[in-house]
Design a protein around this motif. Sequence first.
Motif, PDB file in Angstrom:
ATOM      1  N   THR A  74       3.455  16.369  11.252  1.00 51.83           N
ATOM      2  CA  THR A  74       2.443  15.389  11.638  1.00 51.83           C
ATOM      3  C   THR A  74       2.274  14.376  10.502  1.00 51.83           C
ATOM      4  O   THR A  74       2.636  14.655   9.350  1.00 51.83           O
ATOM      5  N   PRO A  75       1.713  13.201  10.792  1.00 55.29           N
ATOM      6  CA  PRO A  75       1.489  12.234   9.718  1.00 55.29           C
ATOM      7  C   PRO A  75       0.610  12.782   8.592  1.00 55.29           C
ATOM      8  O   PRO A  75       0.850  12.485   7.421  1.00 55.29           O
ATOM      9  N   SER A  76      -0.398  13.592   8.925  1.00 55.95           N
ATOM     10  CA  SER A  76      -1.254  14.138   7.868  1.00 55.95           C
ATOM     11  C   SER A  76      -0.485  15.127   6.991  1.00 55.95           C
ATOM     12  O   SER A  76      -0.669  15.159   5.765  1.00 55.95           O
ATOM     13  N   GLN A  77       0.400  15.927   7.592  1.00 52.89           N
ATOM     14  CA  GLN A  77       1.239  16.827   6.800  1.00 52.89           C
ATOM     15  C   GLN A  77       2.196  16.031   5.922  1.00 52.89           C
ATOM     16  O   GLN A  77       2.431  16.375   4.761  1.00 52.89           O
ATOM     17  N   LEU A  78       2.748  14.972   6.476  1.00 53.09           N
ATOM     18  CA  LEU A  78       3.656  14.114   5.729  1.00 53.09           C
ATOM     19  C   LEU A  78       2.941  13.508   4.525  1.00 53.09           C
ATOM     20  O   LEU A  78       3.486  13.474   3.412  1.00 53.09           O
ATOM     21  N   ALA A  79       1.702  13.062   4.733  1.00 48.44           N
ATOM     22  CA  ALA A  79       0.916  12.498   3.634  1.00 48.44           C
ATOM     23  C   ALA A  79       0.659  13.550   2.557  1.00 48.44           C
ATOM     24  O   ALA A  79       0.735  13.259   1.359  1.00 48.44           O
ATOM     25  N   GLY A  80       0.376  14.791   2.979  1.00 50.17           N
ATOM     26  CA  GLY A  80       0.121  15.854   2.022  1.00 50.17           C
ATOM     27  C   GLY A  80       1.326  16.178   1.171  1.00 50.17           C
ATOM     28  O   GLY A  80       1.216  16.343  -0.048  1.00 50.17           O
ATOM     29  N   VAL A  81       2.490  16.270   1.801  1.00 45.54           N
ATOM     30  CA  VAL A  81       3.711  16.606   1.062  1.00 45.54           C
ATOM     31  C   VAL A  81       4.078  15.483   0.082  1.00 45.54           C
ATOM     32  O   VAL A  81       4.472  15.738  -1.058  1.00 45.54           O
ATOM     33  N   LEU A  82       3.935  14.239   0.531  1.00 42.34           N
ATOM     34  CA  LEU A  82       4.322  13.098  -0.299  1.00 42.34           C
ATOM     35  C   LEU A  82       3.240  12.708  -1.304  1.00 42.34           C
ATOM     36  O   LEU A  82       3.494  11.910  -2.205  1.00 42.34           O
ATOM     37  N   GLY A  83       2.035  13.256  -1.143  1.00 46.29           N
ATOM     38  CA  GLY A  83       0.949  12.916  -2.045  1.00 46.29           C
ATOM     39  C   GLY A  83       0.458  11.494  -1.878  1.00 46.29           C
ATOM     40  O   GLY A  83       0.099  10.830  -2.865  1.00 46.29           O
ATOM     41  N   LEU A  84       0.437  11.017  -0.636  1.00 47.15           N
ATOM     42  CA  LEU A  84       0.048   9.636  -0.341  1.00 47.15           C
ATOM     43  C   LEU A  84      -1.164   9.608   0.579  1.00 47.15           C
ATOM     44  O   LEU A  84      -1.463  10.586   1.266  1.00 47.15           O
ATOM     45  N   ALA A  85      -1.824   8.478   0.619  1.00 50.17           N
ATOM     46  CA  ALA A  85      -2.960   8.309   1.513  1.00 50.17           C
ATOM     47  C   ALA A  85      -2.473   8.274   2.960  1.00 50.17           C
ATOM     48  O   ALA A  85      -1.405   7.707   3.244  1.00 50.17           O
ATOM     49  N   PRO A  86      -3.217   8.873   3.885  1.00 52.54           N
ATOM     50  CA  PRO A  86      -2.817   8.851   5.301  1.00 52.54           C
ATOM     51  C   PRO A  86      -2.556   7.443   5.831  1.00 52.54           C
ATOM     52  O   PRO A  86      -1.631   7.243   6.619  1.00 52.54           O
ATOM     53  N   SER A  87      -3.342   6.482   5.404  1.00 49.50           N
ATOM     54  CA  SER A  87      -3.149   5.108   5.885  1.00 49.50           C
ATOM     55  C   SER A  87      -1.806   4.543   5.424  1.00 49.50           C
ATOM     56  O   SER A  87      -1.137   3.806   6.168  1.00 49.50           O
ATOM     57  N   THR A  88      -1.408   4.895   4.194  1.00 45.16           N
ATOM     58  CA  THR A  88      -0.107   4.446   3.676  1.00 45.16           C
ATOM     59  C   THR A  88       1.025   5.045   4.499  1.00 45.16           C
ATOM     60  O   THR A  88       1.999   4.357   4.850  1.00 45.16           O
ATOM     61  N   VAL A  89       0.902   6.329   4.810  1.00 44.02           N
ATOM     62  CA  VAL A  89       1.932   7.008   5.592  1.00 44.02           C
ATOM     63  C   VAL A  89       2.000   6.443   7.004  1.00 44.02           C
ATOM     64  O   VAL A  89       3.095   6.200   7.540  1.00 44.02           O
ATOM     65  N   THR A  90       0.859   6.201   7.619  1.00 40.63           N
ATOM     66  CA  THR A  90       0.839   5.640   8.970  1.00 40.63           C
ATOM     67  C   THR A  90       1.550   4.296   9.005  1.00 40.63           C
ATOM     68  O   THR A  90       2.353   4.023   9.913  1.00 40.63           O
ATOM     69  N   GLU A  91       1.298   3.469   8.008  1.00 39.19           N
ATOM     70  CA  GLU A  91       1.943   2.152   7.949  1.00 39.19           C
ATOM     71  C   GLU A  91       3.453   2.297   7.797  1.00 39.19           C
ATOM     72  O   GLU A  91       4.227   1.600   8.458  1.00 39.19           O
ATOM     73  N   MET A  92       3.874   3.207   6.922  1.00 34.80           N
ATOM     74  CA  MET A  92       5.312   3.384   6.711  1.00 34.80           C
ATOM     75  C   MET A  92       5.986   3.963   7.943  1.00 34.80           C
ATOM     76  O   MET A  92       7.091   3.537   8.314  1.00 34.80           O
ATOM     77  N   VAL A  93       5.355   4.915   8.605  1.00 38.08           N
ATOM     78  CA  VAL A  93       5.929   5.501   9.813  1.00 38.08           C
ATOM     79  C   VAL A  93       6.124   4.429  10.884  1.00 38.08           C
ATOM     80  O   VAL A  93       7.150   4.413  11.588  1.00 38.08           O
ATOM     81  N   GLN A  94       5.185   3.533  10.999  1.00 34.39           N
ATOM     82  CA  GLN A  94       5.322   2.443  11.963  1.00 34.39           C
ATOM     83  C   GLN A  94       6.522   1.564  11.633  1.00 34.39           C
ATOM     84  O   GLN A  94       7.266   1.142  12.529  1.00 34.39           O
ATOM     85  N   LYS A  95       6.727   1.298  10.341  1.00 35.02           N
ATOM     86  CA  LYS A  95       7.877   0.489   9.924  1.00 35.02           C
ATOM     87  C   LYS A  95       9.195   1.225  10.180  1.00 35.02           C
ATOM     88  O   LYS A  95      10.185   0.617  10.602  1.00 35.02           O
ATOM     89  N   LEU A  96       9.197   2.530   9.933  1.00 41.10           N
ATOM     90  CA  LEU A  96      10.407   3.313  10.194  1.00 41.10           C
ATOM     91  C   LEU A  96      10.719   3.365  11.688  1.00 41.10           C
ATOM     92  O   LEU A  96      11.888   3.376  12.088  1.00 41.10           O
ATOM     93  N   ALA A  97       9.673   3.398  12.500  1.00 42.45           N
ATOM     94  CA  ALA A  97       9.866   3.404  13.955  1.00 42.45           C
ATOM     95  C   ALA A  97      10.470   2.089  14.416  1.00 42.45           C
ATOM     96  O   ALA A  97      11.346   2.069  15.300  1.00 42.45           O
TER      97      ALA A  97
END
Length: 212
Positions: A25-48
């Motif tokens: 999940t995006p929240s798990q991804l944020a936890g593993v990478l040590g990043l803010a959830p908002s940062t991960v959400t933005e990057m996931v959208q770009k990767l999509a």
Amino acid sequence: MPSAAIDDYLKTIYHHTEWQSTPITPSQLAGVLGLAPSTVTEMVQKLAVQDLVAHRPYGPVTLTDAGRLRAAAIIRRHRLIETWLVQEFGYTWDEVHDEAEVLEHTISDRLLDRISERLGHPRFDPHGDAIPDAAGRAQREAFVLLGEAPIGHSGRVLRVSDRDADLLRAIEDAGIGVGHIVTVTGRDAVRIDGGATVTLPTAATSAVWLTR
């Protein structure tokens, strides 16, 4: 976006389902990478947008075919480098992860091919993780996590997680390594190669995988 940042996301998504099937999940991804959830959400959208991942709002993140191929390529680099450092330079298995994290983004494809040839095209790294081939294919046997294996189960150690160097050293000090035969004798206890029974750190039960 920097290539290294993209690769780190794709590697993490790939890793998450290597040894279990539930997508990240995006929240798990944020936890593993040590990043803010908002940062991960933005990057996931770009990767999509780049067709590297598939994601719907509030849903898990999965790799597309293109994303999986790219993830497998960088993981191949990482694991070949780890194997190279252990076999050619005398590194121990708890020392190689951070070195490989740096080198995987710098060496050329030509050097990587030479490393693979020099090592005899290995299929697994020092921790037992499968090294994808040039086409992104990786072979694994049926497995069970040590903590989920029933009392009396015997299996060959397939993989030991490399996320915690201190835990790796503790597992090695207990006499466990990839290829050893382990029999589960208790909640945190195992018999190794039919000989001594040892008590492991509790964390080891979620860091060691055996043949099923």
